[in-house]
Design an enzyme around this catalytic site. Structure first.
Site, short mmCIF file in Angstrom:
data_model
loop_
_atom_site.label_atom_id
_atom_site.label_comp_id
_atom_site.label_asym_id
_atom_site.label_seq_id
_atom_site.Cartn_x
_atom_site.Cartn_y
_atom_site.Cartn_z
N ASP A 1 37.74 35.39 41.62
CA ASP A 1 38.47 35.18 42.86
C ASP A 1 37.95 36.19 43.89
O ASP A 1 38.13 37.39 43.74
CB ASP A 1 39.97 35.37 42.66
CG ASP A 1 40.77 35.14 43.93
OD1 ASP A 1 40.92 33.96 44.31
OD2 ASP A 1 41.21 36.13 44.55
N GLU B 1 35.90 29.24 43.51
CA GLU B 1 36.51 28.30 44.43
C GLU B 1 35.51 27.88 45.51
O GLU B 1 34.62 28.64 45.88
CB GLU B 1 37.73 28.92 45.11
CG GLU B 1 38.92 29.11 44.20
CD GLU B 1 40.11 29.71 44.92
OE1 GLU B 1 41.12 29.00 45.09
OE2 GLU B 1 40.02 30.87 45.33
N ASP C 1 45.63 38.23 43.32
CA ASP C 1 44.22 37.95 43.07
C ASP C 1 43.95 37.80 41.57
O ASP C 1 43.18 36.92 41.16
CB ASP C 1 43.35 39.05 43.66
CG ASP C 1 43.46 39.12 45.18
OD1 ASP C 1 43.75 38.08 45.80
OD2 ASP C 1 43.26 40.21 45.74
#
Length: 459
Positions: free
Chosen positions: A216, A308, A390
């Protein structure tokens, strides 16, 4: 496994070599501008003839936009347009014509819908003072000297390197690499040479081929791994901001160029501009070095990585965070991970940008309807989990690889999927009083289209 890889080295040029390199870059610019003027003149003439009702078969013949067509047209007129053409390599003119051919093709494909992404504008003329000097060599003598401190380029001769080229030289001597082209470019006040090389890489295996990690990325930490290890964000641009402001103020006090009056910049302005450019280049190099070290370590360690697909262009519209987002280099981190994972025999899974990794509880799967940026801890109202947001997002990304398998072949799945990444677990839905019974849960509503990978549920 054969791949196309670039090796970039800094050069230490003599004053004569510096002038020769600028002459080659200027020749590329002259060829580009002449061919562009010719193309625009023919396009304007054909448009005027159509407005007069001239049939298509009687219009002025169109100019070919291919590299071969532009080169043939240039070779016919170069003795008149550039009588000094014999003083530079033919590759200089080919560099400018190739850039124009690619620009025209991209513009045409963008208009017809063949090219995805933002609309591409029509190519413009290149100015001497606003264009980065660059020239590309594809033929002739291109080699690394045995001492590994010099390179040889056509018409340029023997050029001294600022650093050793041993990494490339070892592959060339072993026969596992072949130089395809060399590009010389001035960046941050220093000349660099980039070799495009076809490399035969040996098959590799990550240190932990069965391990999966979710990554992340963010601003507070450059990356937070699902293993719990945060990677600090050096914030190179913020650290250099004081010096950059001082150099910018010093530059503004000098007599710079004025396009309205034709005023030329003073030598003091040019020296101040060079100092500012070197400061910005240093920030770029530090950022690139940090991302290279991080991505190399991750690709060599884990067999599967999940990241992502962030909408970085949309995130940059936030005026408060735009500078910090740009300084982190999210897109560069993902780009490096993509090719380094393929080199090391791993697998990259990309969750679509609508996957609620931060809003989903990593323990029970409940999805929150809202989660503000100021909330740095994730608090689940269903199971009572309290965790750094996170770290929670990284755990959800890591779990995604276990629930879904990437479709397609290779380490990176196919693009252009039609289905979204599905979410398992409860969803916290905002309800009006009296419309839903207590304890009832809903399902995840459609959240958009998958933009990178086809994700199918594992059986």
């Amino acid at each position: 496994m054969k791949t196309i890889q670039a090796y970039r080295f800094a050069l230490d040029l003599t004053p004569r070599q510096h002038r020769n390199m600028l002459a080659h870059a200027g020749a590329a610019r002259v060829a580009h501008n002449w061919a562009l003027a010719r193309v625009k003149a023919v396009m304007g003439q054909r448009a005027a003839e159509r407005s007069y009702g001239v049939p298509d078969e009687l219009l002025t013949p169109a100019v070919s936009w291919s590299l071969a067509g532009l080169r043939k047209m240039w070779n016919a007129v170069k003795p008149e347009v550039a009588p000094w053409w014999g003083e530079v390599s033919k590759e200089a003119f080919n560099t400018g014509l190739d850039a124009l051919a690619r620009g025209l093709r991209n513009w045409a494909d963008s208009r017809t819908g063949k090219r995805a992404g933002r609309a591409i504008g029509f190519p413009g003329f290149k100015a001497r003072r606003r264009t980065t000097p660059s020239v590309r060599f594809t033929t002739g003598a291109i080699r690394v000297e045995p001492d590994r401190k010099h390179v040889v380029l056509p018409r340029m001769g023997r050029l001294k390197l600022h650093e050793s080229a041993r990494k490339l030289a070892r592959r060339l001597e072993a026969g596992t690499a072949r130089i395809l082209s060399a590009t010389v470019r001035r960046d941050g006040g220093r000349w660099h040479v980039s070799f495009t090389v076809e490399v035969d890489r040996a098959e590799r295996t990550p240190a932990r081929p069965g391990a999966t990690v979710g990554v992340d990325v963010g601003i507070k930490h450059l990356a937070v791994l699902s293993t719990g290890d945060p990677v600090p964000n050096p914030r190179h641009l913020a650290a250099a901001q004081t010096r950059l402001r001082a150099l910018g103020r010093a530059l503004s006090r000098k007599a710079g160029p004025d396009r309205r009056t034709g005023q030329r910049p003073s030598q003091r302005w040019q020296r101040a501009a060079a100092r500012l450019g070197r400061a910005h280049a240093r920030v770029t190099h530090l950022r690139r070095d940090t991302i290279h070290k991080l991505t190399s370590k991750l690709a060599a360690t884990y067999g599967t990585m999940v990241i992502e697909d962030l909408n970085v262009a949309g995130m940059l519209t936030n005026r408060r965070l735009a500078r910090h987002i740009a300084d982190a280099g999210f897109a560069e981190l993902r780009r490096q991970l993509a090719y380094k994972i393929s080199w090391n025999g791993g697998r990259l899974v990309v969750a679509d940008r609508w996957y609620p990794s931060s809003k989903t509880c990593s323990a029970c799967g409940t999805v929150k309807t809202k989660l503000g940026l100021s909330e740095r801890e994730y608090r689940c109202e269903a199971c009572g989990l309290v965790l750094d947001r996170d770290r929670n997002a990284a755990l959800n990304l890591a779990a995604l690889a276990a629930l879904f398998d990437t479709a397609g072949s290779g380490s990176v799945a196919a693009r252009g999927a039609d289905q979204k990444t599905r979410v398992c677990g409860q969803v916290a839905v905002k309800r009006e009083p009296g419309t839903t019974s207590v304890g009832q849960t809903g399902t995840v509503p459609p959240q958009g289209r998958t933009t990178d990978h086809v994700l199918t549920k594992a059986h």
